[in-house]
Motif scaffolding. Structure first.
Motif, mmCIF file in Angstrom:
data_model
loop_
_atom_site.group_PDB
_atom_site.id
_atom_site.type_symbol
_atom_site.label_atom_id
_atom_site.label_comp_id
_atom_site.label_asym_id
_atom_site.label_seq_id
_atom_site.Cartn_x
_atom_site.Cartn_y
_atom_site.Cartn_z
ATOM 1 N N LEU A 93 0.838 -1.210 0.000
ATOM 2 C CA LEU A 93 0.000 0.000 0.000
ATOM 3 C C LEU A 93 0.866 1.251 0.000
ATOM 4 O O LEU A 93 0.560 2.238 -0.688
ATOM 5 C CB LEU A 93 -0.927 -0.011 1.216
ATOM 6 C CG LEU A 93 -1.993 -1.114 1.246
ATOM 7 C CD1 LEU A 93 -2.752 -1.066 2.562
ATOM 8 C CD2 LEU A 93 -2.957 -0.968 0.076
ATOM 9 N N GLU A 106 2.140 1.657 -3.586
ATOM 10 C CA GLU A 106 1.230 1.798 -4.715
ATOM 11 C C GLU A 106 0.003 2.674 -4.463
ATOM 12 O O GLU A 106 -0.448 3.367 -5.368
ATOM 13 C CB GLU A 106 0.764 0.403 -5.164
ATOM 14 C CG GLU A 106 1.881 -0.470 -5.700
ATOM 15 C CD GLU A 106 2.478 0.093 -6.969
ATOM 16 O OE1 GLU A 106 1.726 0.331 -7.938
ATOM 17 O OE2 GLU A 106 3.700 0.323 -6.998
ATOM 18 N N ASP A 107 -0.561 2.637 -3.265
ATOM 19 C CA ASP A 107 -1.833 3.353 -3.067
ATOM 20 C C ASP A 107 -2.130 3.438 -1.573
ATOM 21 O O ASP A 107 -2.818 2.589 -1.010
ATOM 22 C CB ASP A 107 -2.956 2.604 -3.800
ATOM 23 C CG ASP A 107 -4.241 3.410 -3.887
ATOM 24 O OD1 ASP A 107 -4.299 4.505 -3.290
ATOM 25 O OD2 ASP A 107 -5.177 2.949 -4.561
ATOM 26 N N PHE A 124 -5.843 3.499 -0.265
ATOM 27 C CA PHE A 124 -6.693 2.491 -0.917
ATOM 28 C C PHE A 124 -7.964 2.213 -0.132
ATOM 29 O O PHE A 124 -9.063 2.159 -0.698
ATOM 30 C CB PHE A 124 -5.896 1.197 -1.106
ATOM 31 C CG PHE A 124 -6.730 0.007 -1.489
ATOM 32 C CD1 PHE A 124 -7.297 -0.077 -2.756
ATOM 33 C CD2 PHE A 124 -6.956 -1.028 -0.589
ATOM 34 C CE1 PHE A 124 -8.073 -1.171 -3.115
ATOM 35 C CE2 PHE A 124 -7.731 -2.117 -0.945
ATOM 36 C CZ PHE A 124 -8.283 -2.193 -2.205
ATOM 37 N N THR A 174 -5.568 3.583 -9.412
ATOM 38 C CA THR A 174 -5.631 3.068 -8.056
ATOM 39 C C THR A 174 -5.357 1.572 -8.093
ATOM 40 O O THR A 174 -5.285 0.956 -9.158
ATOM 41 C CB THR A 174 -7.018 3.311 -7.460
ATOM 42 O OG1 THR A 174 -7.982 2.575 -8.239
ATOM 43 C CG2 THR A 174 -7.385 4.791 -7.473
ATOM 44 N N ILE A 175 -5.237 0.976 -6.912
ATOM 45 C CA ILE A 175 -5.058 -0.477 -6.854
ATOM 46 C C ILE A 175 -6.255 -1.173 -7.481
ATOM 47 O O ILE A 175 -6.111 -2.202 -8.160
ATOM 48 C CB ILE A 175 -4.830 -0.924 -5.400
ATOM 49 C CG1 ILE A 175 -3.362 -0.680 -5.006
ATOM 50 C CG2 ILE A 175 -5.202 -2.384 -5.180
ATOM 51 C CD1 ILE A 175 -3.003 -1.070 -3.600
ATOM 52 N N THR A 176 -7.445 -0.630 -7.273
ATOM 53 C CA THR A 176 -8.638 -1.226 -7.883
ATOM 54 C C THR A 176 -8.518 -1.230 -9.395
ATOM 55 O O THR A 176 -8.806 -2.237 -10.059
ATOM 56 C CB THR A 176 -9.898 -0.457 -7.461
ATOM 57 O OG1 THR A 176 -9.996 -0.447 -6.033
ATOM 58 C CG2 THR A 176 -11.145 -1.103 -8.049
ATOM 59 N N GLN A 219 -5.761 -1.046 -11.167
ATOM 60 C CA GLN A 219 -4.690 -1.952 -11.581
ATOM 61 C C GLN A 219 -5.154 -3.411 -11.547
ATOM 62 O O GLN A 219 -4.797 -4.209 -12.422
ATOM 63 C CB GLN A 219 -3.472 -1.768 -10.668
ATOM 64 C CG GLN A 219 -2.795 -0.417 -10.830
ATOM 65 C CD GLN A 219 -1.580 -0.296 -9.929
ATOM 66 O OE1 GLN A 219 -0.662 -1.092 -10.015
ATOM 67 N NE2 GLN A 219 -1.581 0.704 -9.056
ATOM 68 N N TYR A 220 -5.934 -3.762 -10.552
ATOM 69 C CA TYR A 220 -6.481 -5.109 -10.473
ATOM 70 C C TYR A 220 -7.393 -5.392 -11.661
ATOM 71 O O TYR A 220 -7.338 -6.474 -12.260
ATOM 72 C CB TYR A 220 -7.232 -5.282 -9.156
ATOM 73 C CG TYR A 220 -8.009 -6.576 -9.054
ATOM 74 C CD1 TYR A 220 -7.408 -7.802 -9.335
ATOM 75 C CD2 TYR A 220 -9.354 -6.567 -8.669
ATOM 76 C CE1 TYR A 220 -8.118 -8.989 -9.232
ATOM 77 C CE2 TYR A 220 -10.069 -7.742 -8.564
ATOM 78 C CZ TYR A 220 -9.454 -8.949 -8.846
ATOM 79 O OH TYR A 220 -10.161 -10.121 -8.752
ATOM 80 N N PHE A 236 -7.968 -6.208 -2.994
ATOM 81 C CA PHE A 236 -6.539 -6.180 -2.676
ATOM 82 C C PHE A 236 -5.935 -7.582 -2.823
ATOM 83 O O PHE A 236 -4.822 -7.751 -3.330
ATOM 84 C CB PHE A 236 -6.349 -5.647 -1.263
ATOM 85 C CG PHE A 236 -4.916 -5.313 -0.914
ATOM 86 C CD1 PHE A 236 -4.034 -4.849 -1.879
ATOM 87 C CD2 PHE A 236 -4.455 -5.467 0.383
ATOM 88 C CE1 PHE A 236 -2.724 -4.539 -1.560
ATOM 89 C CE2 PHE A 236 -3.146 -5.158 0.711
ATOM 90 C CZ PHE A 236 -2.278 -4.700 -0.256
ATOM 91 N N TYR A 278 -5.453 -8.226 -6.424
ATOM 92 C CA TYR A 278 -4.318 -7.451 -6.933
ATOM 93 C C TYR A 278 -2.993 -8.132 -6.609
ATOM 94 O O TYR A 278 -2.109 -8.239 -7.457
ATOM 95 C CB TYR A 278 -4.362 -6.051 -6.323
ATOM 96 C CG TYR A 278 -3.133 -5.218 -6.604
ATOM 97 C CD1 TYR A 278 -2.916 -4.670 -7.851
ATOM 98 C CD2 TYR A 278 -2.204 -4.978 -5.597
ATOM 99 C CE1 TYR A 278 -1.781 -3.904 -8.107
ATOM 100 C CE2 TYR A 278 -1.072 -4.214 -5.835
ATOM 101 C CZ TYR A 278 -0.869 -3.678 -7.097
ATOM 102 O OH TYR A 278 0.253 -2.932 -7.353
ATOM 103 N N SER A 312 -0.498 -9.377 -9.866
ATOM 104 C CA SER A 312 0.561 -8.437 -10.241
ATOM 105 C C SER A 312 1.841 -9.172 -10.625
ATOM 106 O O SER A 312 2.140 -10.254 -10.105
ATOM 107 C CB SER A 312 0.847 -7.474 -9.079
ATOM 108 O OG SER A 312 -0.289 -6.687 -8.798
#
Length: 806
Positions: A128, A131-132, A135, A164-166, A168-169, A204, A207, A211
């Motif tokens: 976190l 990356e974010d 989040f 955001t992580i969302t 990216q997922y 999360f 993700y 990744s």
């Protein structure tokens, strides 16, 4: 009469309406002053024409707002959450040693999904921080970052992300990695919808599992193994911060592959940890004490090369064959399979085979190209397979030599005949109970006698040697075919077959047929099958199916496995233990003396297939059962080939390379453990070793007169019975079938005129002090049963060293 409604006043006008006076509305006739005209707005000239009016601005803003709102509504309605893309759901099946270290990964994608709870909290926070950091409190999308990324992409400043992580997922799991406006638009709407349908924790977790971290590692579990050879649950905060750093530039920040980028990687690592401190996820003092965790070397691909492929193949067959999972489901991947294999023992087995077999081959010898080796080792107390050798390299030879069932097991089958005799309280044709000291007629090509007379089956001993009256124990040491074929008939071939199945051979083993020839090992059981059966003998007659898998899980959920701890008394303890007692003699003074190098109390049996196409050694200590077979096969056609000339030897037999490899492996596998002796409960009378009476020494005493069609004339050394047959542990003078008998000294000047048996000089010439033709070990020559010969007799050794007999 008028149709118009009558008004109360008698007038035709509507009530309350005054008469219209046109003059009143005309300023010129009404006398009222005229309203002044508004002056016309001057036209915009020059540069002012380029500036939009406020009305234009307002209209444009309203239009764009309406367009955006309409577009958002339309996009939200039209863009659905799609199914996951194929590459995101592909996972490897991970195969592990008993200690949890990785053996292999199947499949092209190095990914192993884990649950969020399996990731340490500090590692989660490191990701976190990298990356974010907002989040858990932010919305699904970051409009400012998206706008900045879109502007930079459109203006040619490079394709950039602002997700955001969302988001990216969504990109990893549902879409793809291309940087396009269309993909970004889809990402936007899917992220919004996903944020409403899934929790932050679920997003999360997804993700972290999708990744890319470099080193062909997809997902944080694969990354932990790739960089630190650990499961993610064992990763420290410092290591987690480095893994999190990799998300920004996976390949560039791998300082092992790119040491010139260490400064940049270190800066990113510090950025992550400082971010954790800023968010109060890490204490300043703990942060100050951290040192950069240098990752491990890049490991070679854990594909299917070497032994890995054989192990994967055997494990998959075990799981599907035991109906734990079907083949198609297993192929979807994502399974974490912990085997029973022990890394130390596995490495020891591979080294023993390499040292004693593969390193002895030469590309200049045609016969060496045909050499194949199979090995399997089992803990007899639990049935757990602790080591397996399938071949030189799965990518070069795909058939697993440890599990294949197409080579004759040879004389390694003979102990099952004796076990069956004891278990069934069998007697000879003349009513004498079969024990280690029961005397049989070992005359070469002696006709096997049934209850009603001759059976028509007269197997030859190895090199046509006739032994005359001989005890069962000595016949086991020398692997006398004439004795064991008659014993199988005495017990009943069907009972022998059933005993072999009870001990562990599969019921559908090829050529496991109820005929006297069953004793010579014409069946083609696998190495692992034989290890299971011998493990039953080592475990005092208690049998349990071999166990190859300890645990199998997917996404943290375990699948049910067969009951590996279940055992049954397959044969009586006395039957198994008495068999062990005569197999100890094989190691002490018979054909398996090379096994003594293990430095442990051991029991075992050698064997060779028809035409020397395979050589076996099956043996055990109280703690470990191992079977090793050397096989001959044409690498191009797959046809089985004799091993004559392989490893630079005239013959390969069970007492040679297989027994030597067995001894080296057993010593290494049990090194550091206390040696224990066998605890045996023998059948009644098995301890007795008194020499037979004169009456017992005659061939007729067995109740089955010799009817050999090729017996040597009376008076020759090959047919003259010894004054007293040897007993376990004794040294019996060698007998010759066609010439002067050699002696057990095996000196170069002795035995050279013998029949070619190993203890009379043998066919190896200089290695054994003599020469002569090689024979067939198991009595199965090219002419079928009547052409059978027996006994692994030849071992490599110093000139003058007697070769032990099978």
């Amino acid at each position: 009469m008028s149709d118009d409604p009558q008004q109360p006043s008698g007038e035709n006008d509507p009530r309350g309406w005054a008469p219209r006076d046109p003059a009143a509305h005309n300023p010129q006739t009404s006398g009222q002053p005229e309203r002044p005209k508004q002056p016309k707005r001057p036209k915009r000239t020059g540069w002012r024409r380029a500036i939009p009016t406020w009305r234009m601005v307002l209209g444009a803003v309203l239009f764009v707002a309406l367009l955006l709102i309409g577009g958002f509504i339309a996009g939200y309605q039209l863009v659905d959450i799609p199914p996951a893309n194929a590459s995101a759901t592909l996972q490897s099946n991970v195969y592990l040693y008993k200690d949890g270290s990785v053996i292999a990964r199947s499949g092209e994608v190095n990914r192993e999904n884990i649950q969020l709870a399996q990731v340490p909290l500090t590692v989660q926070r490191a990701v976190l921080a990298a990356e974010d950091r907002d989040f858990y409190s932010e919305r699904a999308i970051d409009l400012k970052a998206m706008a900045r990324a879109a502007f930079n992409t459109l203006t040619g400043k490079g394709k950039q992300g602002g997700s955001t992580i969302t988001q990216q997922y969504v990109k990893n799991y549902y879409l793809g990695q291309e940087q396009t406006i269309v993909r970004k638009a889809k990402e936007f709407f899917i992220a919004v919808k996903l944020n409403r349908e899934e929790s932050k924790g679920q997003i999360f977790e997804g993700y972290l599992n999708t990744s890319y971290f470099g080193r062909n590692a997809y997902g944080i579990q694969a990354a932990a193994q790739a960089y630190y050879s650990k499961d993610i649950g064992e990763i420290t905060t410092a290591e987690g911060a480095y893994l999190a750093s990799l998300l920004n530039a996976p390949s560039a920040y791998d300082i092992v592959v790119h040491p010139q980028n260490k400064a940049a990687a270190l800066a990113r690592w510090n950025y992550v940890l400082d971010g954790m401190v800023k968010e109060k996820w890490l204490g300043p003092a703990e942060r100050a004490a951290m040192r950069f965790p240098v990752p491990g070397k890049v490991k070679p691909s854990t594909g299917l090369s070497g032994q890995r492929g054989y192990i994967v193949q055997a494990v998959d067959d075990y799981l599907t064959g035991n109906h734990v999972i079907d083949e198609d489901t297993l192929a979807t991947g994502g399974y974490r399979i912990t085997t029973t294999l022990e890394k130390k023992k596995q490495n020891a087995l591979v080294k023993a085979v390499d040292d004693n077999v593969m390193s002895q081959t030469s590309p200049d010898r045609q016969a060496d190209r045909n050499v194949r080796v199979g090995g399997a080792s089992i803990d007899p107390a639990t049935g757990r397979v602790v080591a397996m050798y399938g071949g030189v390299d799965y990518t070069k030879q795909y058939v697993n030599n440890a599990t294949r069932r197409d080579y004759q097991v040879g004389s390694t089958f003979k102990p099952f005949v004796f076990t069956s005799a004891v278990a069934n309280n069998s007697t000879t044709q003349d009513g004498r109970r079969i024990t280690p000291d029961t005397v049989y007629d070992g005359t070469n090509k002696r006709m096997v006698q049934g209850p009603t007379g001759p059976t028509g089956y007269a197997p030859a001993n190895e090199d046509d040697v006739s032994y005359g009256p001989i005890t069962v124990s000595t016949a086991t040491d020398k692997s006398v075919n004439a004795v064991y074929a008659q014993m199988a008939e005495d017990v009943g071939p069907a009972k022998v077959k059933q005993t072999a199945i009870d001990l562990g051979l599969p019921e559908n083993t090829p050529d496991l047929t109820p005929y006297p020839s069953i004793a010579l090992g014409v069946s083609t059981a696998g190495v692992l099958d034989m290890a299971e059966a011998y493990a039953t003998l080592a475990n005092h007659g208690r049998h349990g199916a071999y166990v190859l898998v300890d645990r199998i899980t997917k996404d943290g959920e375990a699948l049910d496995l067969p009951d590996g701890g279940h055992t049954e008394q397959a044969v009586s303890r006395e039957a198994a233990d008495t068999t062990t007692s005569i197999l100890r003699s094989v190691v002490e003074s018979g054909s398996g003396t090379a096994a003594q190098a293990a430095g442990r109390p051991a029991a075992g049996k050698t064997g060779t297939a028809e035409e020397d196409k395979a050589a076996w050694f099956a043996g055990y200590t109280p703690d470990l059962t191992t079977v090793i077979a050397v096989m001959g096969q044409d690498p191009k056609t797959g046809v089985q080939k004799p091993l004559y000339g392989a490893l630079g030897l005239a013959r390969i037999n069970g007492g040679g390379a297989p027994a030597q490899a067995w001894a080296q492996y057993t010593e290494a596998a049990l090194r550091g453990t206390t040696a224990t002796d066998f605890d045996l409960q023998l059948e009644s009378g098995a301890e007795e070793s008194a020499p037979p009476t004169a009456e017992e020494t005659s061939p007729e005493s067995t109740g089955t007169p010799s009817e050999s069609t090729s017996s040597t004339p009376p008076g020759t050394p090959g047919t003259a019975p010894p004054t007293s047959p040897s007993i376990p542990g004794s040294s019996e003078p060698a007998t010759g079938g066609t010439g002067t008998a050699g002696t057990d000294t095996g000196s170069p000047t002795e035995g050279t005129t013998g029949n070619g048996r190993g203890d009379n000089g043998g066919p190896r010439g200089e290695d054994n002090g003599g020469g002569g033709p090689g024979g067939y070990d198991d009595g199965e020559g090219p002419d079928g049963y009547n052409g059978a010969r027996g006994g692994d007799e030849l071992l490599p050794g110093t000139r003058g060293t007697p070769a032990p007999r099978q």
